[in-house]
Design an enzyme around this catalytic site. Sequence first.
Site, short mmCIF file in Angstrom:
data_model
loop_
_atom_site.label_atom_id
_atom_site.label_comp_id
_atom_site.label_asym_id
_atom_site.label_seq_id
_atom_site.Cartn_x
_atom_site.Cartn_y
_atom_site.Cartn_z
N PHE A 108 0.82 -1.21 0.00
CA PHE A 108 0.00 0.00 0.00
C PHE A 108 0.85 1.27 0.00
O PHE A 108 0.39 2.34 -0.40
CB PHE A 108 -0.95 0.00 1.21
CG PHE A 108 -0.34 0.46 2.49
CD1 PHE A 108 -0.35 1.81 2.83
CD2 PHE A 108 0.24 -0.43 3.38
CE1 PHE A 108 0.21 2.25 4.01
CE2 PHE A 108 0.80 0.00 4.56
CZ PHE A 108 0.79 1.35 4.88
N LYS A 109 2.10 1.16 0.46
CA LYS A 109 2.92 2.37 0.56
C LYS A 109 3.22 2.97 -0.81
O LYS A 109 3.62 4.12 -0.90
CB LYS A 109 4.19 2.08 1.33
CG LYS A 109 3.87 1.77 2.80
CD LYS A 109 5.10 1.65 3.66
CE LYS A 109 4.74 1.47 5.13
NZ LYS A 109 4.34 0.08 5.44
N ASP A 110 3.00 2.22 -1.88
CA ASP A 110 3.15 2.76 -3.23
C ASP A 110 2.24 3.97 -3.45
O ASP A 110 2.62 4.90 -4.18
CB ASP A 110 2.82 1.70 -4.29
CG ASP A 110 3.92 0.65 -4.41
OD1 ASP A 110 5.09 0.97 -4.18
OD2 ASP A 110 3.59 -0.52 -4.73
N ALA A 113 3.83 7.05 -1.54
CA ALA A 113 5.16 7.37 -2.07
C ALA A 113 5.07 7.94 -3.47
O ALA A 113 5.74 8.93 -3.81
CB ALA A 113 6.04 6.13 -2.05
#
Length: 438
Positions: A108-110, A113
Amino acid sequence: MRFISSRASDPGRTVSFREAVFAGLAPDGGLYVPVEQPDLRAVFGRLSPETPFAELARAVSAALFAGELDGAAVDRIVERAFAFSPRLHPLEEGLHLLELYHGPTCAFKDFGASFLAAVMEEYLQEESRRALILVATSGDTGSAVARAFFRRKNLDVVILYPSGRVSPLQEQQLTTLGENVTALEVLGSFDDCQRLAKQAFLDRELQGLLRLTSANSINLGRLIPQSFYYIYGVVRAGQDADTPVYYCVPSGNFGNLTAGVYAWAWGLPVRGFVAATNRNDVVPEYLRTGDFRPRPSVQTLSNAMDVGNPSNFERLLHAFHRRREDMKSLIRGVPISDADTRQAMRRVYDERGVLLDPHTAVGVLASRRFLRELSGKARLITLATAHPGKFTEIVRETTGVEPDLPESLRAALALPKQAFPLEPSLEALKSFLRGRYA
Ligand SMILES: *Cc1c(COP(=O)(O)O)cnc(C)c1O
């Protein structure tokens, strides 16, 4: 929107989104938080279950940053940031998974970021200047940031990760890009990495030499776009006035949950949140007892959630005006052991044929417990925070099944590791940064 430090005394100095994005941490060591939460119900009302994610992101961004970014800038940012989308997947009666792992590093950090990188590139281009991104990671933040910023104009990235505490695949993703991305292997824990990053941001000498900025979950430019998929999930799930929607969020540093609370504050019809943690359960403990006792993290299967002193807790406190009763009425803390995590991975595979990574498994089990408590009178959306293929060994030894490794991850495995070892001291970090960038 205007932002203010979570530690500011009333009234305090407010900053723009741009200023908050490049500052990372506020000068007093606090985290930037919205001065006021906008009411976005009119925007939500124009969305339908068919609205594509990028279009939703554009509509919400335009409303949030009106007066700060014009329409053309918002279009460029969203187009650069979101070539991928969340997917809502029914798992069982009353329980959906919102899959957030279809981006370049399959976690999910995509989302955060990618948006942050696009925003910074946009602003830096306007100002024709350079910036150095410093990130502490327990695994997934770093790889998402490395990929999002790789080959971005006017940007360098330095990643601090704890030696031996990230999976081999995560390490490959962190250390094999090169060019404008540098990996520092810190001989310590994630908490050491986080402390070093915080100290560096507050260090006058470094600030004089370099334009340091952060890209971990303390950065607002990452946090705000994470609210977009909460909106997407609710809109996509459709209306059902009789059955309230809850989100279950596998949590470590509590950035993801904070983004959900912001979406709620903007008027998203969500009844509440389940904060699912592993044994690093300082927030569930706070909700239960009223005592917040940060402590060294312990290692678990869901290692991206091994955080003993979650930074975003400060933001949560601020969002609820430091009233635990208000926080408790919206958020339920559910800690899950490693043994139960493994059992959940096995059961969900046996019953549904679905492989879960250990973080998502923590969320699914917490959701099931919560649903049972409410006798099923709720709809739960559990955030599926990582692709099971990112945790091959754990998935294989737990379920006996080999998960597919997405192609983007397979490519990283073949490349040589390039990392610099670092003692966990501010002096060591400063001397490295001076030598390389000043
Ligand atoms: C980072 C991460 C989490 C925890 O998210 P926070 O915003 O730190 O609470 C959960 N699952 C995965 C896979 C992660 O990478």
